[in-house]
Enzyme design. Structure first.
Site, mmCIF file in Angstrom:
data_model
loop_
_atom_site.group_PDB
_atom_site.id
_atom_site.type_symbol
_atom_site.label_atom_id
_atom_site.label_comp_id
_atom_site.label_asym_id
_atom_site.label_seq_id
_atom_site.Cartn_x
_atom_site.Cartn_y
_atom_site.Cartn_z
ATOM 1 N N ARG A 1 -14.873 -36.238 -46.898
ATOM 2 C CA ARG A 1 -13.441 -35.914 -46.828
ATOM 3 C C ARG A 1 -12.940 -36.461 -45.496
ATOM 4 N NH1 ARG A 1 -8.723 -35.409 -46.072
ATOM 5 N NH2 ARG A 1 -7.329 -33.863 -47.016
ATOM 6 N N GLU B 1 -2.148 -36.909 -53.827
ATOM 7 C CA GLU B 1 -3.099 -36.630 -54.899
ATOM 8 C C GLU B 1 -2.993 -37.706 -55.984
ATOM 9 O OE1 GLU B 1 -5.339 -34.136 -54.767
ATOM 10 O OE2 GLU B 1 -4.515 -33.698 -52.779
ATOM 11 N N ARG C 1 -18.112 -30.868 -48.571
ATOM 12 C CA ARG C 1 -17.911 -32.277 -48.244
ATOM 13 C C ARG C 1 -18.030 -32.488 -46.733
ATOM 14 N NH1 ARG C 1 -12.177 -33.066 -51.212
ATOM 15 N NH2 ARG C 1 -11.789 -31.331 -49.772
#
Length: 349
Positions: free
Chosen positions: A174, A182, A216
């Site tokens: 990330r 998105e 992540r």
């Protein structure tokens, strides 16, 4: 008594002939693929030794040659075949021969010091340690000034990707301090494509900063010395992630991209991704953070305004004065598409 002895001798001779005859026949058949001629001779000799065969041969010769003579002749034939079968060298002997040859050809190295007229001081070359480098296939090595080096094998969206380390460990990354639209948001697919073009299939260096709640790895990614996280913001493909931002340069890069209407800023009223996610979950009905950021970074411009706001399109302009301000003072060149110096000709006639 003589009759009994003859029977015993006949029995022993027949047993000998059967055993050796079968042995030679089977042996010849087994090795026929490897030694065809010799094996055929052995098998032929074995056949002649079999009682039904040598008796038939003796009968054909009208008894001029006794049975045991024919059987013995078959034995000799088989032995001739055996004698002509090449002998295989045992593996141990071959290996020993090779070792002996290697020993002979390898010069002996004396471990004892030798006295010479001159003493030669050996030169010891000490190599300077080099930083570890990434050796992932089909990529140029990169200096290991990062916490992790890995090859990018997948891009999920504009701020998330997957990579493999040299030991084939898969990491979900990330990107730190950036928030891209998105995938189902306006400009989301364009952001993903932009990140893919920068790093997919390439070896990147990572400066990590722990993990998020999804497991992540949070990191800034670098390729060829360039900070990919900042490049995404500078290109207008991501926002500065204000909730986690520790480097103010991200906000500065975003402001510049806004002013140049670069990337997602070429669209009217883009929504901050955090607001978009919350609205998708029903947690809010308005992009509140988007409005707060716009208020902080680009105050609303009045008709006579002296500062630059977030307006980028003629349809957002209220008066011609405002349009001229955005063109001349804020550098929004898209307002004058024909380049005649007059912005938004629909209101500046």
């Amino acid at each position: 008594m003589n009759g009994m002895q003859n029977k015993i001798l006949y029995f022993l001779g027949s047993a000998f002939a059967w055993v050796w005859g079968i042995f030679f026949v089977l042996g010849g058949l087994i090795s026929i693929a490897k030694y065809p001629i010799a094996s055929l001779i052995i098998a032929l000799g074995g056949l002649v030794m079999l009682p039904p065969i040598y008796q038939r041969i003796s009968k054909k010769l009208n008894g001029k040659v006794k049975n045991y003579v024919v059987a013995f002749a078959g034995f000799l034939i088989a032995m001739i075949g055996m004698a002509n079968t090449p002998a295989d060298n045992p593996p141990s002997q071959v290996n020993n021969s090779q070792r002996l040859a290697e020993t002979k050809t390898t010069p002996a190295v004396s471990t004892q010091p030798q006295n010479t007229e001159k003493t030669v001081t050996p030169i010891i070359v000490q190599s300077t340690p080099k930083p570890a480098v990434a050796t992932i296939e089909n990529q140029q090595p990169i200096q290991s000034t990062y916490d992790v080096n890995c090859k990018v094998v997948g891009v999920s969206d504009g701020d998330t990707f997957t990579c493999l380390t040299n030991d084939k460990q898969q990491l979900k990354i990330r990107m730190n301090q950036v928030d891209a639209p998105e995938k189902n948001q306006d400009f989301g697919q364009a952001s993903k494509k932009a990140l893919s073009a920068m790093i997919f299939g390439k070896v990147v260096g990572l400066k990590t900063n722990g993990t998020d709640k999804y497991g992540r790895t949070i990191a800034e990614a670098f390729y060829d010395g360039k900070n990919i996280n900042k490049a995404m913001v500078a290109g207008g493909y991501a926002w500065a992630y204000r909730e986690y931002m520790t480097d103010n340069e991200y906000a500065s890069l975003e402001t510049t991209a806004r002013s140049n209407t670069t990337g997602l800023w070429s669209q009217p009223n883009p929504t901050y991704p955090s607001d978009f996610r919350r609205m998708g979950k029903g947690q809010t009905t308005a992009p509140t953070q988007t409005q707060e950021i716009a208020t902080t970074i680009a105050p609303t411009v009045s008709d006579s305004g002296a500062s630059c706001g977030s307006k980028r399109y003629c349809k957002q302009m209220v008066t011609c004065a405002e349009a001229r301000h955005y063109l001349n003072d804020c550098g929004v060149s898209r307002l004058d598409r024909d380049g005649d110096g007059v912005p938004c000709e629909s209101i500046c006639n």
